[in-house]
Design a protein around this motif. Sequence first.
Motif, PDB file in Angstrom:
ATOM      1  N   ILE A  17       0.882  -1.102  -0.007  1.00  0.00           N
ATOM      2  CA  ILE A  17      -0.050   0.199  -0.097  1.00  0.00           C
ATOM      3  C   ILE A  17       0.924   1.219   0.042  1.00  0.00           C
ATOM      4  CG2 ILE A  17      -1.616   1.261   1.366  1.00  0.00           C
ATOM      5  CD1 ILE A  17      -2.632  -1.231   2.633  1.00  0.00           C
ATOM      6  N   GLY A  18       0.612   2.174  -1.004  1.00  0.00           N
ATOM      7  CA  GLY A  18       1.477   3.265  -0.981  1.00  0.00           C
ATOM      8  C   GLY A  18       1.183   4.320   0.186  1.00  0.00           C
ATOM      9  N   HIS A  19       2.151   5.494   0.472  1.00  0.00           N
ATOM     10  CA  HIS A  19       1.961   6.279   1.455  1.00  0.00           C
ATOM     11  C   HIS A  19       2.531   7.425   1.054  1.00  0.00           C
ATOM     12  CE1 HIS A  19       5.614   3.802   2.073  1.00  0.00           C
ATOM     13  NE2 HIS A  19       6.164   5.113   2.013  1.00  0.00           N
ATOM     14  N   VAL A  20       2.130   8.504   1.972  1.00  0.00           N
ATOM     15  CA  VAL A  20       2.517  10.171   1.576  1.00  0.00           C
ATOM     16  C   VAL A  20       4.038  10.165   2.507  1.00  0.00           C
ATOM     17  CG1 VAL A  20       1.900  12.454   2.016  1.00  0.00           C
ATOM     18  CG2 VAL A  20       0.157  10.945   1.323  1.00  0.00           C
ATOM     19  N   LYS A  21       4.948  10.078   1.825  1.00  0.00           N
ATOM     20  CA  LYS A  21       6.288   9.786   2.378  1.00  0.00           C
ATOM     21  C   LYS A  21       7.008  11.217   2.859  1.00  0.00           C
ATOM     22  CE  LYS A  21      10.933   8.331   1.587  1.00  0.00           C
ATOM     23  NZ  LYS A  21      11.618   7.732   2.944  1.00  0.00           N
ATOM     24  N   HIS A  22       6.469  12.340   2.025  1.00  0.00           N
ATOM     25  CA  HIS A  22       6.824  13.642   2.329  1.00  0.00           C
ATOM     26  C   HIS A  22       6.109  14.801   1.880  1.00  0.00           C
ATOM     27  CE1 HIS A  22      10.176  17.103   1.449  1.00  0.00           C
ATOM     28  NE2 HIS A  22      10.376  16.922   2.848  1.00  0.00           N
ATOM     29  N   ILE A  23       5.930  15.856   2.637  1.00  0.00           N
ATOM     30  CA  ILE A  23       5.229  17.008   2.462  1.00  0.00           C
ATOM     31  C   ILE A  23       6.257  17.909   2.421  1.00  0.00           C
ATOM     32  CG2 ILE A  23       3.295  18.166   2.924  1.00  0.00           C
ATOM     33  CD1 ILE A  23       2.435  15.862   4.783  1.00  0.00           C
ATOM     34  N   ASN A  24       6.114  19.017   1.336  1.00  0.00           N
ATOM     35  CA  ASN A  24       6.776  20.359   1.061  1.00  0.00           C
ATOM     36  C   ASN A  24       6.052  21.251   0.741  1.00  0.00           C
ATOM     37  OD1 ASN A  24       9.007  22.127   1.757  1.00  0.00           O
ATOM     38  ND2 ASN A  24      10.372  20.797   0.411  1.00  0.00           N
ATOM     39  N   PHE A  25       6.516  22.565   0.792  1.00  0.00           N
ATOM     40  CA  PHE A  25       5.838  23.722   0.216  1.00  0.00           C
ATOM     41  C   PHE A  25       6.552  24.705  -0.423  1.00  0.00           C
ATOM     42  CE2 PHE A  25       4.651  22.397   4.580  1.00  0.00           C
ATOM     43  CZ  PHE A  25       3.085  22.260   4.520  1.00  0.00           C
ATOM     44  N   ASP A  26       6.221  25.538  -1.208  1.00  0.00           N
ATOM     45  CA  ASP A  26       6.926  26.606  -1.960  1.00  0.00           C
ATOM     46  C   ASP A  26       7.195  27.496  -0.880  1.00  0.00           C
ATOM     47  OD1 ASP A  26       7.486  28.957  -3.282  1.00  0.00           O
ATOM     48  OD2 ASP A  26       6.549  28.288  -4.976  1.00  0.00           O
ATOM     49  N   PRO A  27       8.577  27.809  -0.948  1.00  0.00           N
ATOM     50  CA  PRO A  27       9.053  28.788   0.186  1.00  0.00           C
ATOM     51  C   PRO A  27       8.255  30.064  -0.143  1.00  0.00           C
ATOM     52  CG  PRO A  27      10.799  28.577  -1.335  1.00  0.00           C
ATOM     53  CD  PRO A  27       9.649  27.413  -1.530  1.00  0.00           C
ATOM     54  N   ARG A  28       7.880  30.589  -1.256  1.00  0.00           N
ATOM     55  CA  ARG A  28       7.131  31.947  -1.607  1.00  0.00           C
ATOM     56  C   ARG A  28       5.730  32.035  -1.412  1.00  0.00           C
ATOM     57  NH1 ARG A  28      10.760  34.149  -6.733  1.00  0.00           N
ATOM     58  NH2 ARG A  28      12.846  33.825  -5.923  1.00  0.00           N
ATOM     59  N   ASN A  29       5.060  30.725  -1.321  1.00  0.00           N
ATOM     60  CA  ASN A  29       3.683  30.629  -1.430  1.00  0.00           C
ATOM     61  C   ASN A  29       3.275  29.373  -0.617  1.00  0.00           C
ATOM     62  OD1 ASN A  29       0.859  30.594  -1.941  1.00  0.00           O
ATOM     63  ND2 ASN A  29       1.249  30.585  -4.179  1.00  0.00           N
ATOM     64  N   PRO A  30       3.078  29.548   0.632  1.00  0.00           N
ATOM     65  CA  PRO A  30       2.669  28.006   1.362  1.00  0.00           C
ATOM     66  C   PRO A  30       1.520  27.411   0.817  1.00  0.00           C
ATOM     67  CG  PRO A  30       2.295  30.019   2.761  1.00  0.00           C
ATOM     68  CD  PRO A  30       2.953  30.672   1.153  1.00  0.00           C
ATOM     69  N   THR A  31       0.591  27.956   0.068  1.00  0.00           N
ATOM     70  CA  THR A  31      -0.468  27.332  -0.553  1.00  0.00           C
ATOM     71  C   THR A  31      -0.097  26.359  -1.870  1.00  0.00           C
ATOM     72  OG1 THR A  31      -1.257  29.152  -1.912  1.00  0.00           O
ATOM     73  CG2 THR A  31      -1.935  29.014   0.384  1.00  0.00           C
ATOM     74  N   THR A  32       0.726  26.410  -2.155  1.00  0.00           N
ATOM     75  CA  THR A  32       1.645  25.592  -3.305  1.00  0.00           C
ATOM     76  C   THR A  32       2.253  24.553  -2.337  1.00  0.00           C
ATOM     77  OG1 THR A  32       1.936  27.276  -4.849  1.00  0.00           O
ATOM     78  CG2 THR A  32       3.188  25.165  -5.091  1.00  0.00           C
ATOM     79  N   ILE A  33       1.748  23.196  -2.507  1.00  0.00           N
ATOM     80  CA  ILE A  33       2.011  22.092  -1.759  1.00  0.00           C
ATOM     81  C   ILE A  33       2.549  21.039  -2.820  1.00  0.00           C
ATOM     82  CG2 ILE A  33       1.216  20.402   0.207  1.00  0.00           C
ATOM     83  CD1 ILE A  33      -1.198  22.089   0.408  1.00  0.00           C
ATOM     84  N   TYR A  34       3.660  20.333  -2.337  1.00  0.00           N
ATOM     85  CA  TYR A  34       4.021  19.141  -2.932  1.00  0.00           C
ATOM     86  C   TYR A  34       3.898  17.844  -2.113  1.00  0.00           C
ATOM     87  CZ  TYR A  34       6.151  22.222  -6.296  1.00  0.00           C
ATOM     88  OH  TYR A  34       6.457  23.001  -7.264  1.00  0.00           O
ATOM     89  N   ALA A  35       3.305  16.725  -2.594  1.00  0.00           N
ATOM     90  CA  ALA A  35       3.274  15.544  -1.786  1.00  0.00           C
ATOM     91  C   ALA A  35       3.939  14.353  -2.549  1.00  0.00           C
ATOM     92  CB  ALA A  35       1.895  15.196  -1.650  1.00  0.00           C
ATOM     93  N   SER A  36       4.994  13.760  -1.822  1.00  0.00           N
ATOM     94  CA  SER A  36       5.448  12.705  -2.525  1.00  0.00           C
ATOM     95  C   SER A  36       4.932  11.533  -2.036  1.00  0.00           C
ATOM     96  CB  SER A  36       6.992  12.772  -2.129  1.00  0.00           C
ATOM     97  OG  SER A  36       7.675  13.888  -2.395  1.00  0.00           O
TER      98      SER A  36
END
Length: 356
Positions: free
Chosen positions: A151-170
């Motif tokens: 089963i897959g998982h969300v291993k990491h979460i990060n944000f654009d340093p200039r705009n915290p509403t831009t989110i990256y999920a690995s």
Amino acid sequence: MAIGLSHGGTTIYSSPSRSNEVLVGTREGIAIIAREGSAWRVAHQALTDRHISAIIMESESGLTIAGAFHGSVHVSADGGRTWEPRGNGLTQTNVYSLASARVDGHARLYAGTEPAHLFVSDDLGLHWTEVPSLRSVPSVPKWSFPAPPHIGHVKHINFDPRNPTTIYASIEVGGLLKSTDAGQSWQEFPELYEDVHRLMIHPSNSRCLYAVTGRGLYVSPEGGTTWEQWTGREDEIGGYPDGFVFCPSDPKLIFMTAAQDAPGTWRTTHFAGARISRSRDGGRSWEILHNGLPDRLQASIEAFCLEESGNSSSIFAATTSGEVFCSEDLGKHWEKIISGLAPISKAGHYRNLIAA
């Protein structure tokens, strides 16, 4: 001052002064290690019935937040000595990753889980709600993981340093997802290798992305439009990278950890062959670090962080064999500062690194 050292939490710290305590997330809770002169000791242990996956520090409230594999989220108001559970609304409690951002002047917390779901809290973890759109992307039926229960998982979460509403999920294994609207919708990057361990963002150029994957390091200079593979499975620095940190004052200076091969091989070899490498040119070239680090550690390095405070920097690396290594001179020299802790490990990685 204290920082956290964990698999799925904060990895880069900019502090007003050097921290004298490090909260280490282990298989048996949080071990607080304290600096006393030139030596370190275990000062306190907490949450000993939890396998800690992630630790983050929320600066405005002064709270420390910890996630646990199969153990929800916990919060401490006294630097990690005592804890209270804060999992109300978490319908998935196998927490792999935590992250925080300041949005409209207040702290917003995110928790990533297995199965791969994303949750958000705007009240420091008192209440959580799911971000359901994460599971609306076309690739969801293909999300999986090599080891049982697959089963897959969300291993990491990060944000654009200039705009915290831009989110990256690995998603491991599933790919990289990006949202530019605080999680209302998501974009996929199908051209990127799907086993994404973490997505790191250049601190002064948010279009420059570093994707650390199970096949090596990929870099995009244009916000993910195109990707270039800069390291691979056969590289001497290690074919299975995971930890990755910039030096905040000099983003061209990067440190990365990598095992020799993927965890599937550890079941028979009981050997990770982990190394730490340094790049001085933004990831184009790498040198393997020694001087106090055993070459190709039998254990895997499963937690890695860097703290910069004024003109000083400290790098910490923790292993599945319960050791913590530290460098106070940007990787020139290393010292084993603690041993004998419970394994520092993503889920069950440590089990395959115990010799038969």
